[in-house]
Design a protein around this motif. Structure first.
Motif, PDB file in Angstrom:
ATOM      1  N   GLY A 104       0.773  -1.232   0.000  1.00 39.78           N
ATOM      2  CA  GLY A 104       0.000   0.000   0.000  1.00 39.78           C
ATOM      3  C   GLY A 104       0.802   1.278   0.000  1.00 39.78           C
ATOM      4  O   GLY A 104       0.228   2.373   0.042  1.00 39.78           O
ATOM      5  N   GLY A 105       2.097   1.190  -0.022  1.00 39.19           N
ATOM      6  CA  GLY A 105       2.918   2.395  -0.026  1.00 39.19           C
ATOM      7  C   GLY A 105       3.295   2.903   1.338  1.00 39.19           C
ATOM      8  O   GLY A 105       4.078   3.849   1.476  1.00 39.19           O
ATOM      9  N   GLY A 106       2.747   2.309   2.378  1.00 34.53           N
ATOM     10  CA  GLY A 106       3.069   2.747   3.726  1.00 34.53           C
ATOM     11  C   GLY A 106       4.532   2.536   4.082  1.00 34.53           C
ATOM     12  O   GLY A 106       5.097   3.273   4.896  1.00 34.53           O
ATOM     13  N   TRP A 107       5.137   1.535   3.471  1.00 35.24           N
ATOM     14  CA  TRP A 107       6.549   1.257   3.731  1.00 35.24           C
ATOM     15  C   TRP A 107       7.413   2.472   3.392  1.00 35.24           C
ATOM     16  O   TRP A 107       8.248   2.906   4.192  1.00 35.24           O
ATOM     17  CB  TRP A 107       6.989   0.037   2.932  1.00 35.24           C
ATOM     18  CG  TRP A 107       8.426  -0.368   3.131  1.00 35.24           C
ATOM     19  CD1 TRP A 107       9.531   0.190   2.562  1.00 35.24           C
ATOM     20  CD2 TRP A 107       8.900  -1.410   3.985  1.00 35.24           C
ATOM     21  NE1 TRP A 107      10.670  -0.446   2.994  1.00 35.24           N
ATOM     22  CE2 TRP A 107      10.316  -1.432   3.862  1.00 35.24           C
ATOM     23  CE3 TRP A 107       8.281  -2.337   4.820  1.00 35.24           C
ATOM     24  CZ2 TRP A 107      11.110  -2.356   4.551  1.00 35.24           C
ATOM     25  CZ3 TRP A 107       9.065  -3.256   5.514  1.00 35.24           C
ATOM     26  CH2 TRP A 107      10.458  -3.245   5.376  1.00 35.24           C
ATOM     27  N   ASP A 108       7.240   3.026   2.216  1.00 38.41           N
ATOM     28  CA  ASP A 108       8.061   4.163   1.787  1.00 38.41           C
ATOM     29  C   ASP A 108       7.801   5.399   2.642  1.00 38.41           C
ATOM     30  O   ASP A 108       8.730   6.171   2.931  1.00 38.41           O
ATOM     31  CB  ASP A 108       7.797   4.474   0.314  1.00 38.41           C
ATOM     32  CG  ASP A 108       8.349   3.397  -0.610  1.00 38.41           C
ATOM     33  OD1 ASP A 108       9.404   2.824  -0.277  1.00 38.41           O
ATOM     34  OD2 ASP A 108       7.717   3.122  -1.647  1.00 38.41           O
TER      35      ASP A 108
END
Length: 500
Positions: free
Chosen positions: A377-381
């Motif tokens: 979901g893009g939360g990592w970045d």
């Protein structure tokens, strides 16, 4: 002797001594000059303590070293005698001389214990290179994981290779980094230590050799000792200079280690970032020697300056299973999220999975779902960007505090990672650790990151405090150094110290 016994050539020892004033006479206070033999002995002793000269390494013959250094044989003989008298060399008739650590030197290899939570308000903990969780992304990831949990709760819950959704997400991230990867090449583990432990137990038999950078990560060194491997240290170049490829080629050729463990990306403890050419060269040398390279990329995404580091993953230089890559969510998101992984060939993944049954069976499903949620979901970045900013602030504030309070200490500020390797001048790192704990600052001494007592004049500083806390940490370390100089520091580290 626990490790491979190296032989040091006269030419190599002369090169190691070259940047230093030895063996030429040096000035003493008051204008007198040190004898040449004393300068040479001091140079060798410092090389041993700094880990640049392996403990139990066979020293060159007196005549050969005298020729290489351009001094008399009498000078070399006197230097060797001084080293033997101080415990930094041993000799046996017919067998020559070899480097040593003085008898009674206490090695900090006891169990490592975390700082109790109730002590956090009074003790500055620089033992653990981990920051609090990046929020709200950790909580959001856990909530997302719980939303997906019912589908998995209806199954047996055991996934020895990892949840398919997470294996795919990790494989996609490697592919995006320029290393095409299939889910079948990924095994999810319980943290990076679980990955390294699985590789070690499956690939290295009791008594076989493992080559490591020197210094290296303290907990991995303990793992190797506990599993009965023979550790072969290979010194890093000074000043974040990367690997000494001549030394690596020599060790791979002569010691024939079954495995090599390296941290090419913001190495723990030094912060070294290894360039592409050295990565390529090590993979080629390991392939020729039949050595498996375990590349720990736990810190790989923690670039603190500029854009991306501009280096390729070690696996990019591998053409056939020489490299096993290890990754983790602990540094990018939170150390309490105990999810790591291995990237290797599908065949090695199958071998690792088959050996897992008697270890931990599988990693927690909820934690795996949380990491998959972040990666998809893009939360990592987003979490990584916050982590980088926080680590950068801590690094800069700690460096400033050390420059102010301990100006005689030496260090090179790394461009990424979570740790800095600090030379403590005339103060023993082990005694400093004991004195520091008395004064309310915990710091691990250099010997924890070395083999057989090396790095006595170093400590590791992690990027975990900033602002007034960083300034206070610097002040307390300076007070601890003064206490050691006055004779108030005990020998060795007296309590278990958690190192991460």
């Amino acid at each position: 002797m626990s490790q491979w016994t190296a032989s040091v050539s006269a030419a190599h020892l002369a090169r190691l001594l070259e940047p230093r004033p030895q063996p030429r006479p040096a000035a003493r206070p008051g204008g007198r000059r040190l004898p040449a033999y004393r300068g040479l002995a001091d140079g060798v002793r410092l090389l041993v303590l700094e880990g640049r000269l392996q403990v139990a390494a066979r020293l060159p013959a007196e005549r050969e070293l005298a020729l290489a250094l351009g001094v008399s044989r009498t000078t070399v003989a006197a230097a060797y005698e001084a080293l033997r008298a101080e415990g930094f060399a041993r000799s046996r008739r017919g067998a020559g001389s070899w480097t040593a650590i003085p008898e009674g030197h206490v090695l900090p290899t006891r169990s490592l214990e975390p700082l109790p939570p109730e002590a956090a308000g009074t003790v500055i903990d620089l033992g653990c290179a981990s920051l609090p969780a990046t929020e709200p992304w950790l909580t959001d990831a856990m909530q997302g994981a719980l939303a997906e949990l019912p589908a998995y709760a209806a199954t047996h819950g055991d996934f020895p290779a990892g949840l398919p959704v997470l294996r795919e997400a990790i494989a996609d991230r490697y592919t995006a980094r320029g290393v095409p990867t299939m889910p079948e090449q990924i095994m999810v583990t319980t943290g990076a230590m679980g990955a390294i432990g699985a590789a070690t137990r499956r690939l290295v038999n009791f008594g076989e050799r493992v080559a490591v950078e020197s210094p290296s990560y303290a907990n991995v060194l303990e793992l190797f000792r506990e599993t009965g491997t023979r550790i072969v240290p290979v010194a890093l170049r000074e000043g974040l200079g990367g690997w000494d490829m001549d030394a690596w080629r020599r060790v791979l050729r002569d010691a024939a280690p079954q495995m090599a463990y390296v941290m090419p990306d913001y190495h723990n403890p030094t912060g070294t970032l290894v360039g592409d050419e050295q990565r390529r060269a090590l993979v080629e040398a390991a392939r020729a020697a039949g050595t498996v390279v375990v590349a720990d990329e736990t810190m790989a995404e923690l670039t603190l300056e500029g854009g991306e580091p501009g280096v390729r993953p070690m696996a990019a230089f591998d053409r056939g299973g020489t490299v096993i890559t290890v990754g983790s969510a602990s540094k990018a998101v939170w150390a309490g999220l105990r999810i790591g992984w291995v990237r290797t060939t599908p065949d090695v993944v199958r071998r690792l999975v088959s050996a897992r049954a008697y270890l931990d069976l599988a990693s927690p499903v909820v934690d795996q779902l949380a990491v998959a949620w972040l990666l998809r979901g893009g939360g990592w970045d987003q979490a990584l960007a916050v982590r980088r900013q926080r680590a950068r602030e801590c690094r800069d504030d700690l460096a400033a505090a050390l420059r102010e309070h301990t100006p005689d200490w030496g260090f090179t500020v790394p461009r990424g990672g979570m740790t800095m390797w600090v030379r403590t001048g005339d103060v023993s790192g082990s005694r400093l650790a004991v004195a520091g704990e008395r004064l309310g600052v915990r710091v691990p001494s250099g010997p924890r990151f070395g083999v057989d007592g090396a790095f006595e004049s170093f400590v590791r500083i992690p990027f975990t405090v900033s602002g007034p806390a960083a300034a206070e940490a610097g002040a307390r370390l300076a007070q601890a150094a003064d206490l050691v100089r006055s004779g108030g520091g005990a020998e060795g580290e007296g309590t278990g110290l958690f190192v991460a």
